[in-house]
Design a protein around this motif. Structure first.
Motif, short mmCIF file in Angstrom:
data_model
loop_
_atom_site.label_atom_id
_atom_site.label_comp_id
_atom_site.label_asym_id
_atom_site.label_seq_id
_atom_site.Cartn_x
_atom_site.Cartn_y
_atom_site.Cartn_z
N GLY A 1 0.79 -1.22 0.00
CA GLY A 1 0.00 0.00 0.00
C GLY A 1 0.83 1.28 0.00
O GLY A 1 0.28 2.37 -0.13
N ARG A 2 2.13 1.18 0.12
CA ARG A 2 2.97 2.38 0.15
C ARG A 2 3.13 2.98 -1.24
O ARG A 2 3.12 2.29 -2.25
N SER A 3 3.35 4.28 -1.21
CA SER A 3 3.59 4.97 -2.49
C SER A 3 5.04 4.78 -2.92
O SER A 3 5.90 4.38 -2.13
N THR A 4 5.33 5.09 -4.17
CA THR A 4 6.68 4.95 -4.70
C THR A 4 7.63 5.91 -3.99
O THR A 4 8.78 5.57 -3.71
N ALA A 5 7.15 7.09 -3.67
CA ALA A 5 8.01 8.08 -2.99
C ALA A 5 8.41 7.59 -1.61
O ALA A 5 9.56 7.77 -1.18
N ALA A 6 7.49 6.97 -0.90
CA ALA A 6 7.80 6.45 0.44
C ALA A 6 8.83 5.33 0.36
O ALA A 6 9.74 5.24 1.19
N LYS A 7 8.70 4.48 -0.67
CA LYS A 7 9.66 3.39 -0.83
C LYS A 7 11.05 3.93 -1.16
O LYS A 7 12.05 3.47 -0.63
N LYS A 8 11.11 4.96 -2.03
CA LYS A 8 12.41 5.54 -2.38
C LYS A 8 13.04 6.23 -1.18
O LYS A 8 14.26 6.17 -0.99
N ALA A 9 12.23 6.87 -0.35
CA ALA A 9 12.76 7.54 0.85
C ALA A 9 13.33 6.50 1.82
O ALA A 9 14.39 6.73 2.43
N GLU A 10 12.66 5.38 1.96
CA GLU A 10 13.16 4.34 2.85
C GLU A 10 14.47 3.75 2.33
O GLU A 10 15.40 3.51 3.10
N ILE A 11 14.55 3.53 1.03
CA ILE A 11 15.79 3.00 0.44
C ILE A 11 16.93 3.98 0.65
O ILE A 11 18.06 3.59 0.98
N LEU A 12 16.66 5.28 0.49
CA LEU A 12 17.68 6.31 0.69
C LEU A 12 18.17 6.30 2.15
O LEU A 12 19.38 6.36 2.42
N LEU B 1 18.07 3.77 4.26
CA LEU B 1 18.81 2.54 4.50
C LEU B 1 20.21 2.60 3.89
O LEU B 1 21.18 2.13 4.50
N ARG B 2 20.34 3.20 2.72
CA ARG B 2 21.68 3.36 2.12
C ARG B 2 22.56 4.25 2.98
O ARG B 2 23.76 4.00 3.14
N ALA C 1 26.10 3.23 4.84
CA ALA C 1 27.32 4.01 4.65
C ALA C 1 27.92 4.41 6.01
O ALA C 1 29.14 4.34 6.20
N VAL C 2 27.09 4.80 6.94
CA VAL C 2 27.58 5.18 8.28
C VAL C 2 28.18 3.96 8.97
O VAL C 2 29.25 4.06 9.59
N LEU C 3 27.54 2.82 8.88
CA LEU C 3 28.06 1.62 9.52
C LEU C 3 29.37 1.17 8.89
O LEU C 3 30.27 0.69 9.59
N ARG C 4 29.52 1.32 7.60
CA ARG C 4 30.78 0.95 6.94
C ARG C 4 31.92 1.83 7.42
O ARG C 4 33.06 1.39 7.53
N ARG C 5 31.66 3.10 7.70
CA ARG C 5 32.71 3.99 8.21
C ARG C 5 33.13 3.60 9.61
O ARG C 5 34.26 3.84 10.01
#
Length: 99
Positions: A69-80, A82-83, A87-91
Motif C-alpha cells: 500500500g505504500r507509495s513509490t516516494a515512500a519506498k524511495k525515501a526508505e531506500i535512501l 537505509l543506504r 554508509a555510516v556503519l561501513r565507516r
C-alpha cells in the motif's frame, strides 16, 4: 531383637512409626510439588512459544500488505535512509591492515 533407631530410642514404638510415616509423606509431597513446578515451567514455555508463533504469523503478512500500500516516494525515501545507514556503519568498521 532389632536395635532401636538412632534418635527414636526414647520415643514409644507407635509414635516412632507415625513420625517415620509423616516424614515419608513430607518427602513424597516435596517430590510431587517439585514435579508440578517443573511441569508448570514446561507448560509456560510452550505457551510462550505458541503465542510468539501466532504473533509472527499475524505480523509478517500484515507487514507485506502494508508494503503493497505504500507509495513509490515512500519506498524511495526508505531506500535512501537505509543506504545512508549502511554508509555510516561501513565507516565505523575498522579495516584490516595487511602488513
Amino acid at each position: 531383637m532389632q536395635k532401636p533407631r538412632q534418635g527414636l530410642s526414647s520415643v514409644p514404638k507407635g509414635m516412632a512409626q507415625q513420625w517415620i510415616a509423616s516424614r515419608e509423606g513430607v518427602i513424597i509431597a516435596v517430590r510431587w510439588l517439585t514435579w508440578c513446578f517443573v511441569l508448570a515451567q514446561v507448560w509456560a514455555r510452550s505457551v510462550i512459544v505458541v503465542l510468539w508463533l501466532f504473533y509472527l504469523i499475524f505480523c509478517r503478512p500484515l507487514g507485506c500488505f502494508l508494503l503493497l500500500g505504500r507509495s513509490t516516494a515512500a519506498k524511495k525515501a526508505e531506500i535512501l535512509a537505509l543506504r545512508h545507514e549502511v554508509a555510516v556503519l561501513r565507516r565505523q568498521v575498522q579495516r584490516l591492515r595487511l602488513s
